[in-house]
Write a protein that holds these residues in place. Structure first.
Motif, PDB file in Angstrom:
ATOM      1  N   HIS A  31       0.824  -1.218   0.000  1.00 23.37           N
ATOM      2  CA  HIS A  31       0.000   0.000   0.000  1.00 23.37           C
ATOM      3  C   HIS A  31       0.857   1.268   0.000  1.00 23.37           C
ATOM      4  N   ARG A  32       2.017   1.204   0.577  1.00 18.58           N
ATOM      5  CA  ARG A  32       2.929   2.342   0.537  1.00 18.58           C
ATOM      6  C   ARG A  32       3.464   2.523  -0.881  1.00 18.58           C
ATOM      7  N   ALA A  33       3.852   1.407  -1.498  1.00 18.07           N
ATOM      8  CA  ALA A  33       4.443   1.460  -2.844  1.00 18.07           C
ATOM      9  C   ALA A  33       3.442   1.920  -3.907  1.00 18.07           C
ATOM     10  N   ASN A  34       2.178   1.502  -3.783  1.00 19.46           N
ATOM     11  CA  ASN A  34       1.211   1.888  -4.806  1.00 19.46           C
ATOM     12  C   ASN A  34       0.541   3.236  -4.529  1.00 19.46           C
ATOM     13  N   GLY A  35       0.951   3.906  -3.457  1.00 13.92           N
ATOM     14  CA  GLY A  35       0.437   5.240  -3.161  1.00 13.92           C
ATOM     15  C   GLY A  35      -0.804   5.278  -2.288  1.00 13.92           C
ATOM     16  N   TYR A  86     -15.605   1.579   3.896  1.00 14.15           N
ATOM     17  CA  TYR A  86     -15.442   1.630   2.450  1.00 14.15           C
ATOM     18  C   TYR A  86     -14.014   1.578   1.916  1.00 14.15           C
ATOM     19  N   LEU A  87     -13.019   1.828   2.740  1.00 14.51           N
ATOM     20  CA  LEU A  87     -11.654   1.705   2.235  1.00 14.51           C
ATOM     21  C   LEU A  87     -11.303   0.227   2.103  1.00 14.51           C
ATOM     22  N   PRO A  88     -10.448  -0.116   1.133  1.00 14.21           N
ATOM     23  CA  PRO A  88     -10.218  -1.526   0.822  1.00 14.21           C
ATOM     24  C   PRO A  88      -9.430  -2.321   1.869  1.00 14.21           C
ATOM     25  N   HIS A  89      -8.817  -1.663   2.859  1.00 11.58           N
ATOM     26  CA  HIS A  89      -8.081  -2.411   3.880  1.00 11.58           C
ATOM     27  C   HIS A  89      -8.065  -1.614   5.182  1.00 11.58           C
ATOM     28  N   THR A  90      -8.034  -2.328   6.285  1.00  9.51           N
ATOM     29  CA  THR A  90      -7.998  -1.707   7.605  1.00  9.51           C
ATOM     30  C   THR A  90      -6.785  -0.797   7.770  1.00  9.51           C
ATOM     31  N   PHE A 178      -8.325   4.142  -4.968  1.00  4.09           N
ATOM     32  CA  PHE A 178      -7.453   3.243  -4.204  1.00  4.09           C
ATOM     33  C   PHE A 178      -7.320   1.917  -4.907  1.00  4.09           C
ATOM     34  N   GLU A 179      -6.111   1.360  -4.889  1.00  2.28           N
ATOM     35  CA  GLU A 179      -5.886   0.028  -5.437  1.00  2.28           C
ATOM     36  C   GLU A 179      -6.175  -1.005  -4.361  1.00  2.28           C
TER      37      GLU A 179
END
Length: 180
Positions: A31-35, A86-90, A178-179
């Protein structure tokens, strides 16, 4: 010559959580790498700027100071719940919520102290956990926190602002792309 066949070598077992931590670190790196982490931080900072004055100015003009404070607290609560929903990860929702609170602490220290020490969120969380007509019950809790339990206008305002804040957060999340 000595026979070492009966010597056992002790290999300590890995702790149960070790593989979980490794997995979590990998997810954070991804998640850091993909922004996504940076996007979550920026999203949280933007949400800290939501106020009754810029979201519902006509209503804000009618409210007393305590009611404005309660409405802004409701907006922060609704933002937080929506981020977690709604965000894809905690990891991302936690990052966004932390960024929102950090920004609130910087820009509105008095308000931040009030919501972090206040009981309003407890009433709202209980309502969300019950899952029974959540939006209306949130509105009723808002009116109660304003010390005007049966005021239909405040019940409707609390319900509407909870729904509109959720929609605003969802819309912002979609714009950040978000990815997963």
């Amino acid at each position: 010559m000595r026979n070492d066949d009966d010597i056992k070598i002790f290999h300590p077992k890995k702790k149960d959580g070790a593989s979980d931590l490794t997995s979590l670190a990998g997810i954070m790196d991804k998640h850091r790498a993909n922004g996504n982490i940076a996007k979550a931080s920026f999203l949280g900072e933007r949400l800290a700027g939501l106020t009754p004055e810029n979201m519902c100015p006509e209503d804000a003009e009618k409210l007393k100071n305590n009611e404005l404070l309660q409405l802004r607290s409701l907006m922060v609560f609704a933002s937080q719940i929506s981020l977690h929903s709604y965000l894809p990860h905690t990891i991302l929702s936690t990052q966004a919520v932390n960024a929102m609170y950090e920004k609130l602490e910087q820009t509105s220290p008095g308000f931040f102290a009030n919501i972090s020490d206040g009981s309003a969120f407890t009433f709202y969380y209980l309502t969300v956990r019950r899952n029974k007509d959540v939006n209306y019950e949130i509105g009723k809790n808002f009116a109660m926190l304003c010390d005007r339990d049966d005021n239909e206008y405040l019940v409707a305002l609390g319900t509407r602002i909870f729904e509109e804040t959720e929609a605003k957060v969802l819309s912002l999340i979609e714009t950040f792309e978000f990815e997963a």
